[in-house]
Design a protein around this motif. Structure first.
Motif, PDB file in Angstrom:
ATOM      1  N   PRO A  13     -12.699   3.935   1.702  1.00  0.00           N
ATOM      2  CA  PRO A  13     -12.624   2.595   2.281  1.00  0.00           C
ATOM      3  C   PRO A  13     -11.635   1.658   1.592  1.00  0.00           C
ATOM      4  CG  PRO A  13     -14.598   2.787   0.963  1.00  0.00           C
ATOM      5  CD  PRO A  13     -13.940   4.137   0.953  1.00  0.00           C
ATOM      6  N   THR A  14     -11.255   1.955   0.348  1.00  0.00           N
ATOM      7  CA  THR A  14     -10.326   1.077  -0.364  1.00  0.00           C
ATOM      8  C   THR A  14      -9.226   1.908  -1.020  1.00  0.00           C
ATOM      9  OG1 THR A  14     -11.661   1.121  -2.388  1.00  0.00           O
ATOM     10  CG2 THR A  14     -12.068  -0.698  -0.855  1.00  0.00           C
ATOM     11  N   TYR A  15      -8.066   1.289  -1.130  1.00  0.00           N
ATOM     12  CA  TYR A  15      -6.899   1.973  -1.680  1.00  0.00           C
ATOM     13  C   TYR A  15      -6.287   1.147  -2.793  1.00  0.00           C
ATOM     14  CZ  TYR A  15      -7.278   4.861   2.440  1.00  0.00           C
ATOM     15  OH  TYR A  15      -7.747   5.710   3.398  1.00  0.00           O
ATOM     16  N   ARG A  16      -5.747   1.834  -3.767  1.00  0.00           N
ATOM     17  CA  ARG A  16      -5.047   1.145  -4.861  1.00  0.00           C
ATOM     18  C   ARG A  16      -3.648   0.714  -4.439  1.00  0.00           C
ATOM     19  NH1 ARG A  16      -6.258   5.539  -9.382  1.00  0.00           N
ATOM     20  NH2 ARG A  16      -8.241   6.037  -8.473  1.00  0.00           N
ATOM     21  N   ASP A  21      -3.724  -0.685   3.977  1.00  0.00           N
ATOM     22  CA  ASP A  21      -4.834  -1.615   4.213  1.00  0.00           C
ATOM     23  C   ASP A  21      -6.163  -0.937   3.945  1.00  0.00           C
ATOM     24  OD1 ASP A  21      -3.060  -3.582   5.027  1.00  0.00           O
ATOM     25  OD2 ASP A  21      -3.252  -3.075   7.158  1.00  0.00           O
ATOM     26  N   ASP A  22      -7.091  -1.687   3.340  1.00  0.00           N
ATOM     27  CA  ASP A  22      -8.446  -1.184   3.137  1.00  0.00           C
ATOM     28  C   ASP A  22      -9.138  -1.001   4.482  1.00  0.00           C
ATOM     29  OD1 ASP A  22      -8.084  -1.219   0.406  1.00  0.00           O
ATOM     30  OD2 ASP A  22      -9.152  -3.108   0.097  1.00  0.00           O
ATOM     31  N   LEU A  23     -10.118  -0.124   4.499  1.00  0.00           N
ATOM     32  CA  LEU A  23     -10.884   0.177   5.711  1.00  0.00           C
ATOM     33  C   LEU A  23     -12.373  -0.017   5.403  1.00  0.00           C
ATOM     34  CD1 LEU A  23      -9.004   3.488   6.551  1.00  0.00           C
ATOM     35  CD2 LEU A  23      -8.590   1.239   7.551  1.00  0.00           C
ATOM     36  N   PRO A  24     -12.819  -1.268   5.336  1.00  0.00           N
ATOM     37  CA  PRO A  24     -14.193  -1.543   4.893  1.00  0.00           C
ATOM     38  C   PRO A  24     -15.274  -0.957   5.808  1.00  0.00           C
ATOM     39  CG  PRO A  24     -13.170  -3.532   5.768  1.00  0.00           C
ATOM     40  CD  PRO A  24     -12.098  -2.488   5.690  1.00  0.00           C
ATOM     41  N   THR A  27     -17.513   2.911   5.142  1.00  0.00           N
ATOM     42  CA  THR A  27     -18.816   3.151   4.522  1.00  0.00           C
ATOM     43  C   THR A  27     -19.926   3.138   5.563  1.00  0.00           C
ATOM     44  OG1 THR A  27     -18.011   2.165   2.464  1.00  0.00           O
ATOM     45  CG2 THR A  27     -20.399   2.381   2.719  1.00  0.00           C
ATOM     46  N   ASP A  50     -16.947   5.613  -4.283  1.00  0.00           N
ATOM     47  CA  ASP A  50     -16.312   5.145  -5.515  1.00  0.00           C
ATOM     48  C   ASP A  50     -15.621   6.278  -6.269  1.00  0.00           C
ATOM     49  OD1 ASP A  50     -17.134   2.495  -5.151  1.00  0.00           O
ATOM     50  OD2 ASP A  50     -19.096   2.924  -6.027  1.00  0.00           O
ATOM     51  N   THR A  52     -13.058   8.520  -5.284  1.00  0.00           N
ATOM     52  CA  THR A  52     -12.071   8.952  -4.292  1.00  0.00           C
ATOM     53  C   THR A  52     -10.752   9.410  -4.892  1.00  0.00           C
ATOM     54  OG1 THR A  52     -11.379   6.662  -3.974  1.00  0.00           O
ATOM     55  CG2 THR A  52     -13.043   7.534  -2.456  1.00  0.00           C
TER      56      THR A  52
END
Length: 64
Positions: A13-16, A21-24, A27, A50, A52
């Motif tokens: 859901p989240t990228y560094r 873009d994050d994909l909230p 989850t 968490d 990933t």
């Protein structure tokens, strides 16, 4: 079905990387998909969102 089917759900859901873009919603989607698959007899494992990094995902796939 008698549990002879298995599913490993991995979502990120989240990228560094700021260019991605994050994909909230991932989850919640994984939770809903896990429930749907369980309802029809799948054994479902949901990978920790968490964990990933590549090593964690590779390990999850290998141990699945």
């Amino acid at each position: 079905m008698n549990g002879s089917y298995r599913a490993l759900l991995i979502g990120v859901p989240t990228y560094r990387d700021p260019h991605i873009d994050d994909l909230p919603f991932v989850t919640d989607d994984m939770t809903e998909l896990a429930e749907a698959l369980s309802d029809v007899g799948y054994q479902v494992r949901v990978h920790d969102v968490d964990e990933t990094d590549r090593e964690s995902i590779d390990y999850a796939v290998e141990t699945f």
